[in-house]
Motif scaffolding. Structure first.
Motif, PDB file in Angstrom:
ATOM      1  N   LEU A   1      54.785 110.185   4.699  1.00 55.95           N
ATOM      2  CA  LEU A   1      54.161 109.106   5.352  1.00 55.95           C
ATOM      3  C   LEU A   1      52.981 109.681   6.087  1.00 55.95           C
ATOM      4  CD1 LEU A   1      58.117 108.816   6.849  1.00 55.95           C
ATOM      5  CD2 LEU A   1      56.408 107.855   5.133  1.00 55.95           C
TER       6      LEU A   1
ATOM      7  N   MET B   1      54.680 103.472  11.017  1.00 55.45           N
ATOM      8  CA  MET B   1      54.334 104.919  10.306  1.00 55.45           C
ATOM      9  C   MET B   1      54.008 105.948  11.225  1.00 55.45           C
ATOM     10  SD  MET B   1      52.846 104.234   6.711  1.00 55.45           S
ATOM     11  CE  MET B   1      53.269 105.246   5.704  1.00 55.45           C
TER      12      MET B   1
ATOM     13  N   ALA C   1      60.177 107.157   0.651  1.00 55.82           N
ATOM     14  CA  ALA C   1      60.778 108.113   2.349  1.00 55.82           C
ATOM     15  C   ALA C   1      62.617 107.306   2.537  1.00 55.82           C
ATOM     16  CB  ALA C   1      60.091 108.243   3.091  1.00 55.82           C
TER      17      ALA C   1
ATOM     18  N   VAL D   1      62.207 103.560   8.946  1.00 56.27           N
ATOM     19  CA  VAL D   1      61.288 103.329   7.727  1.00 56.27           C
ATOM     20  C   VAL D   1      61.566 102.161   7.514  1.00 56.27           C
ATOM     21  CG1 VAL D   1      61.419 104.652   5.684  1.00 56.27           C
ATOM     22  CG2 VAL D   1      61.683 106.494   7.028  1.00 56.27           C
TER      23      VAL D   1
ATOM     24  N   ASP E   1      59.069 100.005   8.479  1.00 60.92           N
ATOM     25  CA  ASP E   1      57.590 100.251   8.070  1.00 60.92           C
ATOM     26  C   ASP E   1      57.857  99.901   6.520  1.00 60.92           C
ATOM     27  OD1 ASP E   1      56.460 101.895   9.643  1.00 60.92           O
ATOM     28  OD2 ASP E   1      57.168 103.532   9.137  1.00 60.92           O
TER      29      ASP E   1
ATOM     30  N   ASN F   1      56.793 104.570   1.838  1.00 58.85           N
ATOM     31  CA  ASN F   1      58.123 103.897   2.777  1.00 58.85           C
ATOM     32  C   ASN F   1      59.083 103.704   1.707  1.00 58.85           C
ATOM     33  OD1 ASN F   1      56.393 103.742   4.826  1.00 58.85           O
ATOM     34  ND2 ASN F   1      55.435 101.610   4.456  1.00 58.85           N
TER      35      ASN F   1
ATOM     36  N   ASP G   1      57.524 106.346  12.723  1.00 59.16           N
ATOM     37  CA  ASP G   1      58.098 107.017  12.120  1.00 59.16           C
ATOM     38  C   ASP G   1      58.496 108.794  11.895  1.00 59.16           C
ATOM     39  OD1 ASP G   1      59.628 104.333  12.116  1.00 59.16           O
ATOM     40  OD2 ASP G   1      58.708 103.834  10.035  1.00 59.16           O
TER      41      ASP G   1
END
Length: 278
Positions: free
Chosen positions: A4, A30, A114, A133, A136, A111, A33
């Motif tokens: 990320l 991000m 994740a 996430v 994003d 993303n 995040d």
């Protein structure tokens, strides 16, 4: 998390290069995040520590505190992006759609990976990390859609418009997360368990004449904690009734942690109106 961070830099540089607010918005989210995931991981490790003399209930509330901070960060960042999107609507700018599409697609894959890795957790802290996430991923999808509209129709206003759409969705999620975590921090009753439900569940337990002074809260938004006073009937045996109360709370409401004060006569603190039977 390293992935990320790498794609945050890629989207930030790429968004600046192609002049895309949608990409810059996604890069900002991000970055938030990555910080949120780090905060969530630290909170999970802290919450696993055993109780101490200073923290007798343990460290479970660290996760709730992290969720509250994450929610506030989402709200503040999204508010700033909305302001910039409205400015872009008023004064549209040229955007390079081709590279915008490529960068958004690569960021979306990062993303998605994740989000899959975070699937399964139910605490407010883990919900907060997933919301970051997911926001994003929505940002990447919006950037891809905007890039398609710019490439196909030269409609540069699609960039701020889709940023506004995603920001509205993120604001809703951020508000719910902040509200729910604040409710836990204020020791509100968790969903599905209330003081009235506790009294109702104990109404027909043998030996229980009355349940009062009932308080329900949670350390992390997932596991309810209850304290209450139980007044016994005339012939009730206190130990047997106490066991029956704990079993009923567990079986009927899923309550694992309950502190029960047994009273053979009137309430121990009759001067407090909320402690009186009834």
């Amino acid at each position: 998390m390293a992935v990320l961070l790498i794609f945050t830099v890629i989207e930030a540089v790429g968004g600046w290069w192609v002049n895309s607010l949608a990409l810059l918005s996604d890069a900002v989210h991000m970055a938030a995040d990555s910080a949120a995931l780090l905060l969530a991981l630290v909170a999970i490790r802290l919450s696993a520590r055993p109780p101490s003399a200073r923290l007798t209930y343990g460290n479970g509330r660290w996760q709730t505190l992290a969720a509250f901070v994450n929610g506030l960060v989402l709200l503040l960042l999204t508010a700033g992006l909305i302001v910039e999107a409205l400015h872009r609507l008023w004064q549209p700018e040229v955007v390079e759609g081709g590279w915008m599409l490529v960068i958004a697609a690569v960021g979306g894959l990062a993303n998605l990976g994740a989000l899959v890795a975070l699937t399964g957790g139910e605490s407010l802290n883990e919900r907060g990390a997933r919301l970051h996430v997911l926001s994003d991923l929505l940002g990447s999808a919006a950037a891809m859609m905007a890039a398609g509209l710019i490439l196909g129709f030269n409609w540069t206003v699609a960039d701020p418009l889709l940023s506004l759409l995603v920001s509205a969705l993120i604001l809703r999620s951020g508000w719910h997360l902040t509200r729910d975590s604040a409710h836990v921090l204020l020791e509100g009753a968790p969903p599905g368990v209330s003081a009235s439900q506790v009294r109702k569940a104990l109404a027909d337990v043998p030996g229980v004449a009355d349940a009062h002074h009932v308080h329900v809260w949670s350390l992390n938004g997932a596991e309810p904690v209850v304290t209450l006073h139980v007044q016994l009937t005339a012939q009730a045996e206190s130990e047997a009734t106490l066991r029956a109360v704990h079993h009923r709370l567990h079986d009927a409401l899923g309550i694992e942690h309950a502190t029960v004060q047994i009273e053979a006569d009137v309430c121990i603190a009759p001067g407090q109106t909320h402690c009186l039977p009834g």
